[in-house]
Design a protein around this motif. Structure first.
Motif, short mmCIF file in Angstrom:
data_model
loop_
_atom_site.label_atom_id
_atom_site.label_comp_id
_atom_site.label_asym_id
_atom_site.label_seq_id
_atom_site.Cartn_x
_atom_site.Cartn_y
_atom_site.Cartn_z
N ASN A 129 0.84 -1.19 0.00
CA ASN A 129 0.00 0.00 0.00
C ASN A 129 0.88 1.24 0.00
O ASN A 129 1.87 1.31 0.73
CB ASN A 129 -0.90 -0.01 1.23
N LYS A 226 -5.47 -3.11 5.28
CA LYS A 226 -6.66 -3.94 5.10
C LYS A 226 -6.43 -5.30 5.72
O LYS A 226 -5.41 -5.95 5.47
CB LYS A 226 -7.01 -4.09 3.62
N GLN A 270 -11.87 -7.85 5.21
CA GLN A 270 -12.44 -6.61 4.69
C GLN A 270 -12.31 -5.43 5.67
O GLN A 270 -12.76 -4.33 5.37
CB GLN A 270 -13.92 -6.83 4.33
N LEU A 272 -10.82 -2.29 7.37
CA LEU A 272 -9.98 -1.24 6.81
C LEU A 272 -9.63 -0.22 7.90
O LEU A 272 -10.50 0.29 8.59
CB LEU A 272 -10.70 -0.53 5.66
#
Length: 289
Positions: A129, A226, A270, A272
């Motif tokens: 990321n 994540k 999922q 975040l």
């Protein structure tokens, strides 16, 4: 199936054809040594033993017993566990227990494979990321300072704080901004001092450890994370490396902002979050040798 077997005296009549140990071993794709070992363990006794020469004889009916022993071994049962069934233990109970053990092993191996795959992916792509330097505006927050026994406890404290906020009539800001402010540097295993913050439209009456304060605008190195909170360290590695390599230094307490999590996503993959590290540029004089 009743596995316990006893051999009969040679002069006692046995129903069915008798097979010498060598023939019986060949028909069942096992060795004579294996059959003798099973006899020693009391798992499969010959149907007959000749009193003069010691020859072992087996019947066709004993093939089912041998096949069950072989199948249980392939399923991971120890000889001791097979012997328990042999001695009259509840076969269904033993099988269910073994199934549970195997499912636990599968789950552990699946987690290990996922870790290996993640590292293989990182090595293959070299991607992670991106780290962004951005301005986080001034914000007024409802806040509670506490010490938690572990990081898991953090998400038990948050609902307690939410109940107090509702009691004093807080209205959350839009977009929502919930974060944890770590008050001491370094990782701890217990008694972790944290400040839990939720951005609000206006300060309200303080009560029972719930306070209000305004955080000034900051510049921060930020990275989205994540997945599980247990893998935060990987994202921290990326953002801290970026800070070092790009002439920044940490300029305040690190924030962990929670965007999606256990409260609205059942699938852990999922979840975040965003790690926000306040930074400032290192002055050129400090960079000089």
């Amino acid at each position: 199936m009743e596995m316990k077997q006893k051999h009969k005296p040679f002069d006692e009549k046995v129903n069915g054809t008798l097979y010498k140990i060598g023939m019986f071993a060949a028909m069942n794709r096992v060795t004579v040594k294996t059959l003798r070992f099973y006899e020693e363990q009391g798992l499969l006794m010959p149907a007959l033993i000749h009193p003069d020469n010691g020859y072992r004889y087996y019947t066709l009916a004993q093939m089912a017993v041998l096949h069950q022993i072989t199948a249980l071994k392939k399923a991971g049962f120890t000889l001791e566990e097979i012997a328990r069934i042999n001695s009259g233990a509840d076969e269904q109970e033993v099988l269910q227990k073994k199934k549970a053990e195997l499912l636990t092993k599968i789950a552990d191996l699946t987690r290990q494979i996922a870790i290996v795959d993640r590292y293989l992916s990182k090595k293959k792509t070299g991607l992670s990321n991106p780290v962004l330097i951005k301005t986080i505006p001034e914000t007024t927050v409802a806040t509670m300072k506490t010490r938690i026994e572990s990081y898991d406890r953090l998400f038990e404290v948050m609902p307690e704080m939410g109940a107090l906020m509702e009691k004093v009539g807080c209205e959350c800001a839009v977009p929502e901004y919930c974060f944890t402010n770590y008050l001491e540097s370094g990782s701890k295993d217990e008694e972790i001092p944290v400040e839990i913050c939720e951005s609000v439209t206006a300060a309200k009456k303080e009560m029972d450890g719930l306070y209000f304060r305004t955080f000034p605008q900051i510049q921060a190195a930020c990275i989205f994370h994540k997945g599980s909170y247990n893998t935060f360290s990987e994202s921290y590695e990326v953002v801290l490396k970026y800070i070092e390599e790009n002439g920044y230094e940490i300029a305040g307490p690190i924030r962990e902002s929670y965007i999606d999590g256990i409260w609205n996503k059942d699938d852990e993959s999922q979840w975040l979050s965003e790690i926000q590290v306040p930074v400032r540029k290192v002055s050129s004089s400090r960079c000089s040798p």
